[in-house]
Design a protein around this motif. Structure first.
Motif, PDB file in Angstrom:
ATOM      1  N   THR A   1       0.839  -1.202   0.000  1.00  0.00           N
ATOM      2  CA  THR A   1       0.000   0.000   0.000  1.00  0.00           C
ATOM      3  C   THR A   1       0.873   1.251   0.000  1.00  0.00           C
ATOM      4  N   ASP A   2       0.463   2.275  -0.759  1.00  0.00           N
ATOM      5  CA  ASP A   2       1.182   3.549  -0.758  1.00  0.00           C
ATOM      6  C   ASP A   2       1.231   4.107   0.665  1.00  0.00           C
ATOM      7  N   ASN A   3       2.332   4.735   1.006  1.00  0.00           N
ATOM      8  CA  ASN A   3       2.547   5.206   2.381  1.00  0.00           C
ATOM      9  C   ASN A   3       1.481   6.165   2.891  1.00  0.00           C
ATOM     10  N   SER A   4       1.028   7.083   2.024  1.00  0.00           N
ATOM     11  CA  SER A   4       0.024   8.056   2.478  1.00  0.00           C
ATOM     12  C   SER A   4      -1.299   7.354   2.791  1.00  0.00           C
ATOM     13  N   VAL A   5      -1.661   6.382   1.964  1.00  0.00           N
ATOM     14  CA  VAL A   5      -2.889   5.611   2.186  1.00  0.00           C
ATOM     15  C   VAL A   5      -2.747   4.794   3.473  1.00  0.00           C
ATOM     16  N   LEU A   6      -1.608   4.134   3.623  1.00  0.00           N
ATOM     17  CA  LEU A   6      -1.359   3.299   4.803  1.00  0.00           C
ATOM     18  C   LEU A   6      -1.359   4.138   6.073  1.00  0.00           C
ATOM     19  N   TYR A   7      -0.717   5.305   6.031  1.00  0.00           N
ATOM     20  CA  TYR A   7      -0.657   6.178   7.200  1.00  0.00           C
ATOM     21  C   TYR A   7      -2.070   6.501   7.693  1.00  0.00           C
ATOM     22  N   ASN A   8      -2.948   6.864   6.769  1.00  0.00           N
ATOM     23  CA  ASN A   8      -4.334   7.199   7.136  1.00  0.00           C
ATOM     24  C   ASN A   8      -5.065   6.001   7.737  1.00  0.00           C
ATOM     25  N   ARG A   9      -4.856   4.821   7.163  1.00  0.00           N
ATOM     26  CA  ARG A   9      -5.513   3.618   7.687  1.00  0.00           C
ATOM     27  C   ARG A   9      -5.050   3.324   9.112  1.00  0.00           C
ATOM     28  N   LEU A  10      -3.743   3.434   9.356  1.00  0.00           N
ATOM     29  CA  LEU A  10      -3.198   3.118  10.680  1.00  0.00           C
ATOM     30  C   LEU A  10      -3.574   4.183  11.705  1.00  0.00           C
ATOM     31  N   GLU A  11      -3.602   5.428  11.259  1.00  0.00           N
ATOM     32  CA  GLU A  11      -4.001   6.523  12.150  1.00  0.00           C
ATOM     33  C   GLU A  11      -5.442   6.317  12.605  1.00  0.00           C
ATOM     34  N   THR A  12      -6.300   5.888  11.677  1.00  0.00           N
ATOM     35  CA  THR A  12      -7.700   5.606  11.980  1.00  0.00           C
ATOM     36  C   THR A  12      -7.824   4.499  13.028  1.00  0.00           C
ATOM     37  N   ARG A  13      -6.886   3.563  13.024  1.00  0.00           N
ATOM     38  CA  ARG A  13      -6.880   2.472  14.009  1.00  0.00           C
ATOM     39  C   ARG A  13      -6.388   2.921  15.391  1.00  0.00           C
ATOM     40  N   GLY A  14      -5.888   4.156  15.466  1.00  0.00           N
ATOM     41  CA  GLY A  14      -5.431   4.672  16.754  1.00  0.00           C
ATOM     42  C   GLY A  14      -4.023   4.243  17.131  1.00  0.00           C
ATOM     43  N   TYR A  15      -3.193   3.909  16.147  1.00  0.00           N
ATOM     44  CA  TYR A  15      -1.808   3.526  16.432  1.00  0.00           C
ATOM     45  C   TYR A  15      -1.057   4.703  17.056  1.00  0.00           C
ATOM     46  N   ASN A  16      -0.198   4.426  18.057  1.00  0.00           N
ATOM     47  CA  ASN A  16       0.631   5.493  18.631  1.00  0.00           C
ATOM     48  C   ASN A  16       1.713   5.881  17.618  1.00  0.00           C
ATOM     49  N   GLN A  17       2.384   7.020  17.858  1.00  0.00           N
ATOM     50  CA  GLN A  17       3.351   7.557  16.890  1.00  0.00           C
ATOM     51  C   GLN A  17       4.462   6.570  16.556  1.00  0.00           C
ATOM     52  N   LYS A  18       5.007   5.897  17.545  1.00  0.00           N
ATOM     53  CA  LYS A  18       6.096   4.943  17.298  1.00  0.00           C
ATOM     54  C   LYS A  18       5.617   3.792  16.411  1.00  0.00           C
ATOM     55  N   LYS A  19       4.448   3.249  16.742  1.00  0.00           N
ATOM     56  CA  LYS A  19       3.896   2.134  15.979  1.00  0.00           C
ATOM     57  C   LYS A  19       3.598   2.575  14.539  1.00  0.00           C
ATOM     58  N   LEU A  20       3.064   3.799  14.396  1.00  0.00           N
ATOM     59  CA  LEU A  20       2.783   4.364  13.079  1.00  0.00           C
ATOM     60  C   LEU A  20       4.068   4.468  12.255  1.00  0.00           C
ATOM     61  N   LYS A  21       5.074   5.113  12.848  1.00  0.00           N
ATOM     62  CA  LYS A  21       6.338   5.360  12.158  1.00  0.00           C
ATOM     63  C   LYS A  21       7.010   4.044  11.770  1.00  0.00           C
ATOM     64  N   ASP A  22       7.062   3.094  12.687  1.00  0.00           N
ATOM     65  CA  ASP A  22       7.734   1.820  12.418  1.00  0.00           C
ATOM     66  C   ASP A  22       7.018   1.017  11.326  1.00  0.00           C
ATOM     67  N   ASN A  23       5.684   1.034  11.327  1.00  0.00           N
ATOM     68  CA  ASN A  23       4.942   0.312  10.292  1.00  0.00           C
ATOM     69  C   ASN A  23       5.091   0.960   8.918  1.00  0.00           C
ATOM     70  N   ILE A  24       5.127   2.281   8.872  1.00  0.00           N
ATOM     71  CA  ILE A  24       5.333   2.983   7.597  1.00  0.00           C
ATOM     72  C   ILE A  24       6.742   2.680   7.075  1.00  0.00           C
ATOM     73  N   GLN A  25       7.740   2.708   7.963  1.00  0.00           N
ATOM     74  CA  GLN A  25       9.105   2.368   7.542  1.00  0.00           C
ATOM     75  C   GLN A  25       9.184   0.928   7.044  1.00  0.00           C
ATOM     76  N   CYS A  26       8.480   0.047   7.706  1.00  0.00           N
ATOM     77  CA  CYS A  26       8.417  -1.360   7.315  1.00  0.00           C
ATOM     78  C   CYS A  26       7.903  -1.461   5.879  1.00  0.00           C
ATOM     79  N   GLU A  27       6.913  -0.661   5.546  1.00  0.00           N
ATOM     80  CA  GLU A  27       6.333  -0.666   4.193  1.00  0.00           C
ATOM     81  C   GLU A  27       7.302  -0.036   3.197  1.00  0.00           C
TER      82      GLU A  27
END
Length: 172
Positions: free
Chosen positions: A97-123
């Motif tokens: 998934t494109d990073n901007s799309v993924l970021y929005n999906r994870l943010e909607t799930r309520g991921y904390n900043q570290k979890k968000l950043k690490d998952n985006i980097q993983c992608e």
């Protein structure tokens, strides 16, 4: 009839669960979400405070799934793949998934900043695609785009065609 086992993997939020459930309903294969399986069976080995989530007991998950997997016809959905036995899967699909799309999906799930950043980097670094390539034969690992609703439909149709061909090739 012999049926294939399919692994759906990729970073959290790429659409594995949506794809897996829809694919199971259209194909008749059994769907297993490893996160749900672990929750129901309490297949954990501690808690990760930093990521605010339980730690999966991979050995117990493998033990739990072994019989179903040997029977065939199972779609497994999980964000990791290096602990599953290689012999289990006939094909592996890594959703991307494109990073901007993924970021929005994870943010909607309520991921904390570290979890968000690490998952985006993983992608960004395609960590799970590399993990799949390191765990399975290259010819059975495929990437699929998962950004918009049309991608979901295209992916379902592509996988259904693959299943149909696999069944033809493996019937006596």
């Amino acid at each position: 009839m012999l049926l294939p086992n399919i692994l759906l993997t990729g970073t959290p939020g790429v659409g594995k669960t949506t794809l897996g459930k829809e694919l199971a309903s259209r194909s008749g294969l059994k769907y297993v979400n490893v996160g749900d399986l672990a929750r129901e069976g309490q297949l954990y080995d501690g808690y990760d405070e930093e990521y605010d989530c339980p730690i999966l007991d991979e050995d117990r998950v493998v033990d739990e799934l072994e019989n179903q997997m040997s029977e065939g016809g199972v779609i497994v959905d999980y964000h990791g793949c290096d602990f599953f036995p290689e012999r289990w899967f006939h094909i592996v699909f890594v959703l991307k998934t494109d990073n901007s799309v993924l970021y929005n999906r994870l943010e909607t799930r309520g991921y904390n900043q570290k979890k968000l950043k690490d998952n985006i980097q993983c992608e960004i670094f395609q960590v799970l695609y590399e993990e799949a390539l390191g765990s399975y034969k290259e010819e059975i690992v495929h990437q699929l785009p998962s950004n918009k609703p049309e991608d979901l439909e295209d992916n379902i149709n592509q996988i259904l065609k693959w299943i149909e061909q696999w069944v033809k090739d493996h019937s006596s």
